[in-house]
Design an enzyme around this catalytic site. Structure first.
Site, PDB file in Angstrom:
ATOM      1  N   HIS A 267     -34.083 -63.317 -49.234  1.00  0.00           N
ATOM      2  CA  HIS A 267     -34.426 -62.864 -50.601  1.00  0.00           C
ATOM      3  C   HIS A 267     -33.542 -63.654 -51.566  1.00  0.00           C
ATOM      4  CE1 HIS A 267     -35.861 -60.409 -53.749  1.00  0.00           C
ATOM      5  NE2 HIS A 267     -35.301 -59.241 -53.465  1.00  0.00           N
ATOM      6  N   HIS A 306     -43.513 -67.949 -49.648  1.00  0.00           N
ATOM      7  CA  HIS A 306     -43.368 -66.710 -50.400  1.00  0.00           C
ATOM      8  C   HIS A 306     -44.378 -65.712 -49.876  1.00  0.00           C
ATOM      9  CE1 HIS A 306     -42.985 -63.972 -53.793  1.00  0.00           C
ATOM     10  NE2 HIS A 306     -41.835 -64.569 -53.999  1.00  0.00           N
ATOM     11  N   ASP A 362     -36.295 -70.334 -55.747  1.00  0.00           N
ATOM     12  CA  ASP A 362     -34.945 -70.653 -55.289  1.00  0.00           C
ATOM     13  C   ASP A 362     -34.757 -72.113 -54.907  1.00  0.00           C
ATOM     14  OD1 ASP A 362     -33.611 -68.295 -55.607  1.00  0.00           O
ATOM     15  OD2 ASP A 362     -34.515 -67.430 -53.811  1.00  0.00           O
TER      16      ASP A 362
END
Ligand code: ACO
Length: 437
Positions: A267, A306, A362
């Site tokens: 995460h 994702h 990210d």
């Protein structure tokens, strides 16, 4: 509509059932009427990791993962990132509408004047080991904050709830910056109410001596990163916030749990993992061999893939532009070339194409944070600062939702059937049992 129903035939009994469909979903409890006998518990749905289960109704964030769309309260993320500020976005998430000038003034004032933490919080933080991970510190201090504001347990009181919203949005950057200062052995810097939210955070991080003038381009870049990370509907940490909050515990305790969920490498910890990965690859020419090892299943390509986006993550697109603006000030991060090559090769490769794996938020954020001089351990903390607004918006929605109860999933029991307690002298070890087979 009369035909908004699902007809299910149970082939065990031959019976048919008509289940209402509302907003594209059936209610899982409606399955309970499907039984093989009167003492049958009734049919359940089995959905580890909530792959296809809506746990709530929410009006906060909309994602279309196939089209790569993200909106907060209806506003496209691209427009908020281009024109908005973080505090305005936080207001939008929490209250549902963009603020008027007067509303924003009050909101900004309330948040600015809650940035200071109790001196005992400082003593608490000083007690951590010199090399404590800043995210571990943040998680602990968030939990500890409930002891400073015992009235926060009145979760049914809207005024009390709002007071904690102000406090949390305001104090998380202070605690975050102090956790960084602690890990560097630097004195903690107190918040400066004359600075804006983001500039104040940068000052608490980097001020040495009396003055610190953050570059306006860096302030704006960080502001955009904060907007992009402010909420993302029912992800792991939002779900933790709601699940813990459903016990009606105070928001500090729930937020500590949400931050703990964010800490994990799958995460919010992923940006830290991306940087480690890029550093391990080290050079553009090593990228093809690394991609082959990913395809062989040795490890995952961090910052890729994702659960919801099966198209380019819209936040990753914006972050790529932010990276260019930051590098004009800080100089180019050499790992950017490795990242660009990795993205190029992965996006052309059948393995990634067929699995719809694209860079997520990210993939580039860590490279920017590193260019700003942040150690990788601070990356998940940088995520937690803006996500605080999202967690709080999710929590407020939860506590006001009459349909919600304490979160309590069902299970499919796979353990032993009933058996009698065995005195310790007569118990067999697992090895005995295996040997006996
Ligand atoms: N690298 C290589 N292969 C991958 C990756 C990856 N990053 N992500 C998924 N896959 C593969 C899986 O191995 C699987 O392949 P298979 O069908 O041959 O078994 C397939 O793609 C589907 O993947 P799932 O694991 O089912 O996808 P899931 O939705 O469960 O996982 C997740 C999503 C956790 C984000 C995953 O893609 C991942 O681990 N990515 C790396 C970590 C990361 O970047 N996390 C940040 C997420 S964004 C955020 O939290 C802000």
């Amino acid at each position: 509509m009369a035909n908004d129903t699902l007809t299910v035939t149970d082939n065990r009994t031959g019976k048919s059932y008509e289940l209402p469909i509302e907003d594209g979903a059936i209610r899982a409890p409606d399955l309970r009427q499907i039984k093989t006998s009167d003492d049958d518990f009734g049919l359940m749905s089995y959905d580890p990791a909530f792959l296809n289960t809506a746990s709530c109704r929410s009006a906060i964030t909309y994602i279309d993962g196939d089209k790569g769309i993200l909106r907060y309260r209806g506003y496209p993320i691209e427009q908020l990132a281009e024109h908005g500020t973080y505090l305005e976005t936080a207001y939008l998430l929490v209250h549902g509408e963009l603020p008027t000038a007067a509303e924003l003034e009050v909101w900004t004032h309330e948040i600015t004047f809650h940035t200071l933490v109790h001196e005992n919080v400082k003593s608490l933080m000083e007690g951590f080991r010199y090399d404590a991970h800043p995210m571990g510190m943040l998680v602990s201090v968030l939990g500890a904050l409930s002891t400073f504001y015992p009235e926060a347990s009145q979760v049914d009181n809207p005024d009390v709830r709002l007071a904690q919203v102000y406090r949390l949005i305001a104090k998380v950057p202070t605690i975050a910056a102090w956790s960084y200062r602690h890990s560097r052995g630097l004195p903690y810097v107190y918040p400066d109410n004359d600075l804006g939210f983001t500039a104040d955070f940068l000052a608490m991080m980097f001020r040495i001596g009396a003055r610190y003038e953050p570059d306006p381009a860096i302030v704006r870049a960080l502001e955009v990163l904060f907007i992009l990370h402010a909420d993302h509907e029912q992800n792991c940490s939002a779900n933790a916030m709601r699940s813990i909050g459903s016990s009606r515990v105070d928001p500090y305790s729930a937020l500590a749990g949400a931050a703990a969920a964010l800490y994990g490498p799958l995460h919010g910890g992923a940006n830290e993992e991306v940087l480690k990965m890029l550093a391990e690859i080290g050079d553009v020419k090593e990228v093809p061999a690394y991609v082959e090892r990913v395809k062989a299943g040795e490890f995952k390509l961090m910052g890729f893939g994702h659960r919801v986006y099966k198209n380019y993550d819209p936040r990753a697109k914006i972050i790529k532009q932010v990276a260019d603006e930051v590098f004009q000030v800080t100089g180019r991060n050499p790992l950017l070339d490795v990242a660009l090559e990795l993205e190029k090769i992965a996006l052309e490769d059948e393995y990634f194409v067929s699995r719809k794996l694209y860079p997520n938020v990210d993939f580039y954020s860590g490279i920017i944070y590193q260019a700003l001089g942040l150690p990788v351990a601070m990356f998940p903390v940088m995520f937690a600062i803006p996500r605080t607004a999202g967690w709080l918006a999710q929590w407020l929605e939860l506590v006001e939702d009459p349909e919600q109860k304490i979160a309590r999933p069902r299970q499919l029991y796979t353990g032993a059937g009933e058996r009698d307690y065995m005195p310790i002298t007569r118990r067999e070890t697992v090895a005995d049992l295996v040997g006996a087979v």
